[in-house]
Write an enzyme that holds these catalytic residues in place. Structure first.
Site, PDB file in Angstrom:
ATOM      1  N   HIS A  12       0.832  -1.204   0.000  1.00 53.65           N
ATOM      2  CA  HIS A  12       0.000   0.000   0.000  1.00 53.65           C
ATOM      3  C   HIS A  12       0.868   1.255   0.000  1.00 53.65           C
ATOM      4  O   HIS A  12       0.645   2.187  -0.779  1.00 53.65           O
ATOM      5  CB  HIS A  12      -0.923   0.014   1.223  1.00 53.65           C
ATOM      6  CG  HIS A  12      -2.207  -0.718   1.012  1.00 53.65           C
ATOM      7  ND1 HIS A  12      -2.275  -1.917   0.363  1.00 53.65           N
ATOM      8  CD2 HIS A  12      -3.480  -0.406   1.370  1.00 53.65           C
ATOM      9  CE1 HIS A  12      -3.531  -2.326   0.332  1.00 53.65           C
ATOM     10  NE2 HIS A  12      -4.288  -1.416   0.928  1.00 53.65           N
TER      11      HIS A  12
ATOM     12  N   HIS B 232       0.624  -2.478   9.271  1.00 55.75           N
ATOM     13  CA  HIS B 232       2.041  -2.789   9.117  1.00 55.75           C
ATOM     14  C   HIS B 232       2.906  -2.262  10.270  1.00 55.75           C
ATOM     15  O   HIS B 232       2.500  -1.403  11.045  1.00 55.75           O
ATOM     16  CB  HIS B 232       2.581  -2.238   7.800  1.00 55.75           C
ATOM     17  CG  HIS B 232       2.165  -3.042   6.597  1.00 55.75           C
ATOM     18  ND1 HIS B 232       2.787  -4.201   6.224  1.00 55.75           N
ATOM     19  CD2 HIS B 232       1.180  -2.830   5.696  1.00 55.75           C
ATOM     20  CE1 HIS B 232       2.205  -4.677   5.141  1.00 55.75           C
ATOM     21  NE2 HIS B 232       1.225  -3.870   4.805  1.00 55.75           N
TER      22      HIS B 232
END
Length: 319
Positions: A197, A281
């Protein structure tokens, strides 16, 4: 009287600092905010430790809409982000006077516009290649998936199912990607999961921002001579002799809306980057995705300013 100079408008290198600043702000917020940092079933001891690959997730019922993987912006914007990037870029080529014009043109102007268009398409191709090889395919699994396996990651639950059936797992482990692992009902765990992303959002918004600034600014003759060295800049005293390739032509309504589309994609891309920095993350996974993306942006847009031979190939937006 002092002579004024005209220069093409471009984004400075310092503009790229917005990306590490965004990740830093999001990562700090995720650490200190009680809302963003609740007790998690998947909480890790260290922000640098390996995570669940795809997302360092919150609970099944996250407290923030953007912490849900199925939020509308993630599903219909980020997941197909390169489609939006392509559409915005094509709108620049179709509706910005730098690349297309309805006015009569001399042969030199036509050649200049053709060169600019081909170089812009080449820059798009380079950015697309960087995105594709990193996140989609690299002679098999993408670079991100290969890196995850190399650092010890594997598709745990799927392997357990295969082992129950008494079949080998070595070949299966080598072939699995994050997408196929999820489709097989497994969990992509244990390795360093570079944030796809972050990589895509930084690369896409950086690419579009550089292209939009160059395409929307009045075009001036190149400040570089045929050998790539700095040439004579056009001075105010040259005003009576118009530039051979310059233009102040407006793109009209279509040109205005093409820029609005581009900056809309850039703005939403930045917002989703900020959301990714907060909710998903580990720190290291986000920053490694940032490093790959900024390396590609630097090679495409900053390096040509310093390397004449490369500039002659890819050009610069607005020149």
């Amino acid at each position: 009287m002092a002579a004024a100079t005209l220069r093409p408008v471009t984004l400075p290198l310092a503009a790229l600092l917005v990306y590490p600043a965004t990740l830093l702000l999001g990562s700090l917020y995720s650490t200190i905010s009680p809302t963003a940092n609740p007790s998690r079933d998947t909480q890790l001891a260290s922000p640098l430790a390996p995570s669940l690959a795809a997302d360092l997730h919150l609970s099944e019922s996250p407290v923030n809409y953007f912490a849900r993987k199925n939020n509308v912006f993630n599903v219909y914007f980020v997941k197909i982000g390169w489609l939006w990037t392509t559409a915005a870029f094509v709108s620049l080529l179709l509706f910005q006077p730098l690349y297309s014009s309805s006015r009569p043109q001399s042969s030199s102007q036509q050649e200049t516009r053709l060169r600019r268009t081909l170089q812009a398409v080449l820059r798009y191709a380079l950015a697309t290649t960087a995105w594709y090889l990193s996140t989609q395919w690299f002679f098999g699994p993408a670079i991100i998936d290969r890196g995850f396996v190399v650092t010890g990651g594997k598709c745990e639950r799927a392997f357990e199912k295969v082992e129950e059936l008494g079949t080998g797992t070595t070949d299966l482990e080598a072939l699995f990607t994050a997408a196929t692992c999820k489709a097989a009902g497994g969990a992509w765990r244990g390795g360093h999961d570079i944030s796809g992303h972050v990589l895509m959002l930084v690369l896409a918004t950086g690419f579009l921002a550089f292209e939009a600034v160059g395409a929307s600014a009045p075009a001036f003759p190149s400040r570089f001579g045929p050998t790539g060295d700095a040439g004579r800049e056009r001075k105010a005293s040259d005003a009576d002799s118009p530039p051979t390739v310059g233009t102040t032509e407006s793109g009209g309504v279509a040109g205005t809306w093409s820029l609005r589309l581009v900056w809309g994609v850039v703005g939403l891309g930045w917002w989703m980057l900020f959301m990714t920095a907060i909710w998903f993350h580990t720190w290291l996974e986000k920053w490694s995705g940032l490093l790959i993306a900024l390396s590609a942006v630097y090679a495409i847009y900053i390096l040509p300013r310093r390397l004449a031979s490369w500039r002659n190939v890819v050009g610069e937006p607005g020149i």
